[in-house]
Design a protein around this motif. Structure first.
Motif, PDB file in Angstrom:
ATOM      1  N   ILE A  47      39.077  72.615  33.807  1.00 22.44           N
ATOM      2  CA  ILE A  47      37.933  72.787  32.899  1.00 22.44           C
ATOM      3  C   ILE A  47      38.162  74.015  32.028  1.00 22.44           C
ATOM      4  N   LEU A  48      37.977  73.828  30.732  1.00 14.92           N
ATOM      5  CA  LEU A  48      38.024  74.933  29.778  1.00 14.92           C
ATOM      6  C   LEU A  48      36.602  75.144  29.260  1.00 14.92           C
ATOM      7  N   LEU A  49      36.025  76.295  29.613  1.00 18.74           N
ATOM      8  CA  LEU A  49      34.682  76.643  29.138  1.00 18.74           C
ATOM      9  C   LEU A  49      34.826  77.535  27.914  1.00 18.74           C
ATOM     10  N   ILE A  50      34.364  77.035  26.779  1.00 19.83           N
ATOM     11  CA  ILE A  50      34.401  77.839  25.549  1.00 19.83           C
ATOM     12  C   ILE A  50      32.992  78.369  25.327  1.00 19.83           C
ATOM     13  N   PHE A  51      32.887  79.690  25.478  1.00 27.78           N
ATOM     14  CA  PHE A  51      31.585  80.345  25.333  1.00 27.78           C
ATOM     15  C   PHE A  51      31.528  80.963  23.932  1.00 27.78           C
ATOM     16  N   LYS A  58      39.152  68.982  30.564  1.00 27.06           N
ATOM     17  CA  LYS A  58      37.718  68.846  30.317  1.00 27.06           C
ATOM     18  C   LYS A  58      37.220  70.111  29.611  1.00 27.06           C
ATOM     19  N   ILE A  59      36.554  69.900  28.481  1.00 25.62           N
ATOM     20  CA  ILE A  59      36.039  71.053  27.736  1.00 25.62           C
ATOM     21  C   ILE A  59      34.515  71.051  27.779  1.00 25.62           C
ATOM     22  N   ILE A  60      33.959  72.233  28.000  1.00 26.88           N
ATOM     23  CA  ILE A  60      32.517  72.442  27.867  1.00 26.88           C
ATOM     24  C   ILE A  60      32.329  73.591  26.880  1.00 26.88           C
ATOM     25  N   ILE A  61      31.469  73.387  25.889  1.00 32.82           N
ATOM     26  CA  ILE A  61      31.191  74.439  24.902  1.00 32.82           C
ATOM     27  C   ILE A  61      29.700  74.770  25.007  1.00 32.82           C
ATOM     28  N   THR A  62      29.410  76.065  25.139  1.00 34.83           N
ATOM     29  CA  THR A  62      27.998  76.452  25.210  1.00 34.83           C
ATOM     30  C   THR A  62      27.810  77.871  24.700  1.00 34.83           C
TER      31      THR A  62
END
Ligand SMILES: [Zn+2]
Length: 293
Positions: A8-12, A238-242
């Protein structure tokens, strides 16, 4: 090799909320393939979005110290301290990050968890240095920070991802295109179960309110996210951007906003379908569920 399903790559992105559907008010709407608005979903292939609350039941404008702590621990930090705290984390928030940050949780459970951002002088960081929430969250896991020198080895990325804000004193560091920066970030995320990347020029420029600078940043950032998504889709990452609160999505004010922030993701997930996030404190529990089960 790590299983693709376990990356997982979390882009904040600091200060990026869900704004009005009018591009004159909401500069993000110049790139509607990536960014949602109140009645618009991103239309980039495979991308989904749910608006999530960043106010967390506390009055006033949401701020970075409490918002990022809530985001990276899953705990309602503004409620805990009684208000939204801006800037650097207080002692109480640092204590919370030491025990509850996603980096601490994952590394304790045998998962790799890294922070892709490069620091200018990581060797000078002491226990007394003033650090941001993301830095404290990562430092608590006992791992070293990445350095600017590692950017050339494709092992780190600066927070602006182009290296432009490093200026001339880092003469040998090349200026990166959005594609080159995306390539480095996905290269890092490929090797880890969990990767955090933080971008905060959005919040800085949102406070300055210079419309042409904002449009230029959003163009670059959208290109970077576009390239990152394309590469990540190829690699099964898997990317999540928040975000921690709104700001840049509303050109009519230079302050943070109480708008919802996006929860954007690029993969099919029964876990997300069954546990749809409602607020920023729901992001980390979801990531734990997806990675660990
Ligand atoms: Zn912030």
């Amino acid at each position: 090799m790590l299983k693709a399903s376990r990356k997982i790559l979390l882009i904040f992105i600091d200060g990026l909320g869900i704004g009005e559907d009018d591009p004159r008010l909401n500069p993000l709407l110049h790139h509607p393939d990536i960014w949602p608005a109140k009645n618009h979903k991103p239309d980039f292939n495979g991308l989904s979005n749910i608006p999530i609350d960043a106010c967390l039941g506390v009055e006033g404008l949401p701020q970075s110290a409490t918002g990022q702590t809530a985001l990276l621990t899953g705990i309602n930090a503004p409620k805990l301290v009684g208000k939204h705290l801006q800037g650097f984390p207080s002692r109480k928030l640092i204590e919370l990050l030491k025990n509850e940050s996603i980096f601490v949780h994952l590394t304790r459970n045998g998962y790799n968890a890294t922070f892709a951002n490069a620091y200018r002088h990581p060797e000078d960081i002491t226990p007394f240095s003033r650090l941001s929430v993301t830095s404290h969250a990562f430092k608590a896991s006992g791992q070293p920070f990445r350095s600017v020198e590692q950017i050339e080895k494709r092992e780190a990325l600066y927070h602006d991802f182009t290296n432009r804000s490093l200026g001339d004193k880092w003469g040998d560091i090349p200026i990166l295109s959005a594609q080159e920066a995306a390539d480095i970030l996905v290269g890092i995320a490929k090797k880890e179960h969990f990767t955090l990347y933080e971008h905060f020029m959005t919040d800085i420029l949102g406070h300055k309110g210079d419309k042409s600078a904002i449009l230029s940043l959003i163009r670059q950032l959208s290109d970077f996210i576009h390239s990152t998504l394309t590469l990540a889709n190829e690699e099964g990452i898997k990317i999540i951007i928040t975000s921690d609160h709104g700001n840049i999505e509303d050109s009519s004010v230079k302050t943070h906003t109480r708008n919802s922030v996006p929860f954007i993701w690029n993969f099919d997930s029964e876990i997300i379908d069954e546990n749809q996030p409602e607020r920023i404190t729901d992001v980390i529990p979801l990531i734990k569920k997806i990675l660990i089960g």
